[in-house]
Write a protein that holds these residues in place. Structure first.
Motif, PDB file in Angstrom:
ATOM      1  N   GLU A 179       0.831  -1.209   0.000  1.00  0.00           N
ATOM      2  CA  GLU A 179       0.000   0.000   0.000  1.00  0.00           C
ATOM      3  C   GLU A 179       0.862   1.254   0.000  1.00  0.00           C
ATOM      4  O   GLU A 179       0.423   2.319  -0.435  1.00  0.00           O
ATOM      5  CB  GLU A 179      -0.919  -0.007   1.225  1.00  0.00           C
ATOM      6  N   ALA A 180       2.092   1.145   0.482  1.00  0.00           N
ATOM      7  CA  ALA A 180       3.009   2.282   0.527  1.00  0.00           C
ATOM      8  C   ALA A 180       3.908   2.354  -0.704  1.00  0.00           C
ATOM      9  O   ALA A 180       4.837   3.158  -0.742  1.00  0.00           O
ATOM     10  CB  ALA A 180       3.857   2.224   1.797  1.00  0.00           C
ATOM     11  N   GLY A 181       3.630   1.517  -1.697  1.00  0.00           N
ATOM     12  CA  GLY A 181       4.469   1.487  -2.889  1.00  0.00           C
ATOM     13  C   GLY A 181       5.290   0.210  -2.935  1.00  0.00           C
ATOM     14  O   GLY A 181       5.165  -0.675  -2.093  1.00  0.00           O
ATOM     15  N   VAL A 182       6.168   0.111  -3.929  1.00  0.00           N
ATOM     16  CA  VAL A 182       6.989  -1.091  -4.087  1.00  0.00           C
ATOM     17  C   VAL A 182       8.029  -1.165  -2.970  1.00  0.00           C
ATOM     18  O   VAL A 182       8.757  -0.207  -2.708  1.00  0.00           O
ATOM     19  CB  VAL A 182       7.694  -1.109  -5.460  1.00  0.00           C
ATOM     20  N   GLN A 183       8.072  -2.308  -2.315  1.00  0.00           N
ATOM     21  CA  GLN A 183       9.081  -2.568  -1.301  1.00  0.00           C
ATOM     22  C   GLN A 183       9.785  -3.874  -1.637  1.00  0.00           C
ATOM     23  O   GLN A 183       9.342  -4.629  -2.518  1.00  0.00           O
ATOM     24  CB  GLN A 183       8.450  -2.615   0.092  1.00  0.00           C
ATOM     25  N   TYR A 184      10.891  -4.133  -0.942  1.00  0.00           N
ATOM     26  CA  TYR A 184      11.757  -5.251  -1.290  1.00  0.00           C
ATOM     27  C   TYR A 184      11.960  -6.148  -0.073  1.00  0.00           C
ATOM     28  O   TYR A 184      11.951  -5.694   1.063  1.00  0.00           O
ATOM     29  CB  TYR A 184      13.099  -4.706  -1.806  1.00  0.00           C
ATOM     30  N   THR A 185      12.137  -7.445  -0.355  1.00  0.00           N
ATOM     31  CA  THR A 185      12.278  -8.387   0.749  1.00  0.00           C
ATOM     32  C   THR A 185      13.049  -9.618   0.308  1.00  0.00           C
ATOM     33  O   THR A 185      13.124  -9.926  -0.890  1.00  0.00           O
ATOM     34  CB  THR A 185      10.889  -8.815   1.283  1.00  0.00           C
ATOM     35  N   ARG A 186      13.604 -10.331   1.293  1.00  0.00           N
ATOM     36  CA  ARG A 186      14.214 -11.647   1.047  1.00  0.00           C
ATOM     37  C   ARG A 186      13.275 -12.750   1.541  1.00  0.00           C
ATOM     38  O   ARG A 186      13.591 -13.928   1.412  1.00  0.00           O
ATOM     39  CB  ARG A 186      15.542 -11.744   1.789  1.00  0.00           C
ATOM     40  N   ASN A 187      12.153 -12.359   2.098  1.00  0.00           N
ATOM     41  CA  ASN A 187      11.188 -13.320   2.618  1.00  0.00           C
ATOM     42  C   ASN A 187      10.344 -13.868   1.465  1.00  0.00           C
ATOM     43  O   ASN A 187       9.522 -13.166   0.896  1.00  0.00           O
ATOM     44  CB  ASN A 187      10.291 -12.641   3.656  1.00  0.00           C
ATOM     45  N   GLY A 188      10.555 -15.137   1.131  1.00  0.00           N
ATOM     46  CA  GLY A 188       9.829 -15.743   0.022  1.00  0.00           C
ATOM     47  C   GLY A 188       8.709 -16.662   0.468  1.00  0.00           C
ATOM     48  O   GLY A 188       8.299 -17.556  -0.285  1.00  0.00           O
ATOM     49  N   SER A 189       8.188 -16.451   1.675  1.00  0.00           N
ATOM     50  CA  SER A 189       7.079 -17.258   2.174  1.00  0.00           C
ATOM     51  C   SER A 189       5.773 -16.686   1.621  1.00  0.00           C
ATOM     52  O   SER A 189       5.041 -15.970   2.304  1.00  0.00           O
ATOM     53  CB  SER A 189       7.065 -17.244   3.714  1.00  0.00           C
ATOM     54  N   PHE A 190       5.495 -17.027   0.355  1.00  0.00           N
ATOM     55  CA  PHE A 190       4.352 -16.446  -0.347  1.00  0.00           C
ATOM     56  C   PHE A 190       3.088 -17.295  -0.194  1.00  0.00           C
ATOM     57  O   PHE A 190       3.112 -18.423   0.324  1.00  0.00           O
ATOM     58  CB  PHE A 190       4.677 -16.275  -1.833  1.00  0.00           C
ATOM     59  N   THR A 191       2.000 -16.755  -0.662  1.00  0.00           N
ATOM     60  CA  THR A 191       0.715 -17.446  -0.712  1.00  0.00           C
ATOM     61  C   THR A 191      -0.046 -16.903  -1.914  1.00  0.00           C
ATOM     62  O   THR A 191       0.494 -16.083  -2.663  1.00  0.00           O
ATOM     63  CB  THR A 191      -0.076 -17.227   0.592  1.00  0.00           C
ATOM     64  N   VAL A 192      -1.270 -17.349  -2.115  1.00  0.00           N
ATOM     65  CA  VAL A 192      -2.101 -16.808  -3.194  1.00  0.00           C
ATOM     66  C   VAL A 192      -3.441 -16.376  -2.621  1.00  0.00           C
ATOM     67  O   VAL A 192      -3.924 -16.947  -1.640  1.00  0.00           O
ATOM     68  CB  VAL A 192      -2.321 -17.838  -4.327  1.00  0.00           C
ATOM     69  N   ASP A 193      -4.053 -15.352  -3.244  1.00  0.00           N
ATOM     70  CA  ASP A 193      -5.378 -14.916  -2.807  1.00  0.00           C
ATOM     71  C   ASP A 193      -6.451 -15.688  -3.581  1.00  0.00           C
ATOM     72  O   ASP A 193      -6.155 -16.648  -4.305  1.00  0.00           O
ATOM     73  CB  ASP A 193      -5.540 -13.404  -2.977  1.00  0.00           C
TER      74      ASP A 193
END
Length: 253
Positions: free
Chosen positions: A106-120
């Motif tokens: 919501e605050a714009g593009v941010q970056y991370t090394r956390n790849g614990s993703f999911t799907v909506d």
């Protein structure tokens, strides 16, 4: 005497802030891709003491310089690679090498090394609580079902081998450009650079990168910091007692 109050109080405040940094590291030891922070301390600018002549105040003679008050300088982040842990979860990804995932928050593009993703509900790949994960073209990634595969370049293919998207991977000229946010996220005032070399910098499927926090090292630092804080507090009580005695007993004499 009063100088002791300044020294000890500044020491206590600095150690308290260091405890906050250490505590944050320890809390995030199980956070995928989290990078350890370290606080560095410094002193206030040296105060130069000068002996000034009675009439000619421009002709000063330096007597000494002091830097009695310690203060936090900056908090640096260790971006070293954490260990990789196989999870066999089809929505888990890790980066082996340099780079960051891009997430549209919501605050714009941010970056991370956390790849614990999911799907909506629409099948959009996302970092839970933060936003959609972006592909190499800056678009969101939609997975039609769970029947897909991912190679080391981050390319996602369906059951027939057709390419669906390539997970975006970016880096920066210097990690000094990054600002650490909450939840293992980073922002930057400079533009991200797409990672072209996917041979050295790979996206590992069904795997997560562990935090690079050394628990034993953090515990050792925390105990040392707590002892310094307690010692300063005890000495501060002694100073207060001495001044109180001087104001009452000596004043009476």
């Amino acid at each position: 005497m009063y100088q002791g109050f300044y020294d000890l109080t500044s020491g206590m405040l600095t150690q308290q802030r260091n405890l906050n940094v250490l505590s944050n590291n320890m809390v995030n030891i199980q956070t995928a891709g989290y990078k350890e922070d370290t606080q560095h301390n410094t002193t206030f600018a040296e105060a130069v003491l000068n002996r000034v002549k009675k009439y000619d105040r421009d002709d000063k003679t330096p007597l000494a310089s002091v830097s009695p008050i310690v203060t936090p300088d900056e908090v640096t982040t260790n971006y070293a690679q954490g260990s990789l842990k196989v999870t066999n979860n089809i929505y888990d990804f890790a980066i082996s090498g340099d780079g960051f995932f891009e997430v549209e928050t919501e605050a714009g593009v941010q970056y991370t090394r956390n790849g614990s993703f999911t799907v909506d509900d629409n099948g959009t790949l996302q970092l839970e609580g933060m936003g959609p994960v972006l592909d190499s073209a800056g678009n969101t990634i939609t997975l039609p079902n769970e029947d897909f595969s991912v190679d080391d370049s981050g390319t996602i293919r369906d059951a027939d081998g057709a390419e669906l998207a390539q997970i975006g991977l970016v880096n920066f000229q210097s990690t000094d450009d990054l600002h650490k946010e909450d939840n293992g996220m980073y922002t930057s005032a400079t533009d991200a650079i797409p990672v072209e070399d996917r041979q050295q910098n790979k996206v590992i499927w069904k795997t997560l990168e562990d935090s690079n926090v050394d628990m034993v090292g953090q515990m050792t630092k925390m105990m040392s910091t707590q002892r310094s804080y307690q010692a300063s507090a005890q000495l501060l009580k002694m100073y207060d007692s001495i001044l109180s005695k001087a104001a009452t007993d000596v004043g009476r004499v």
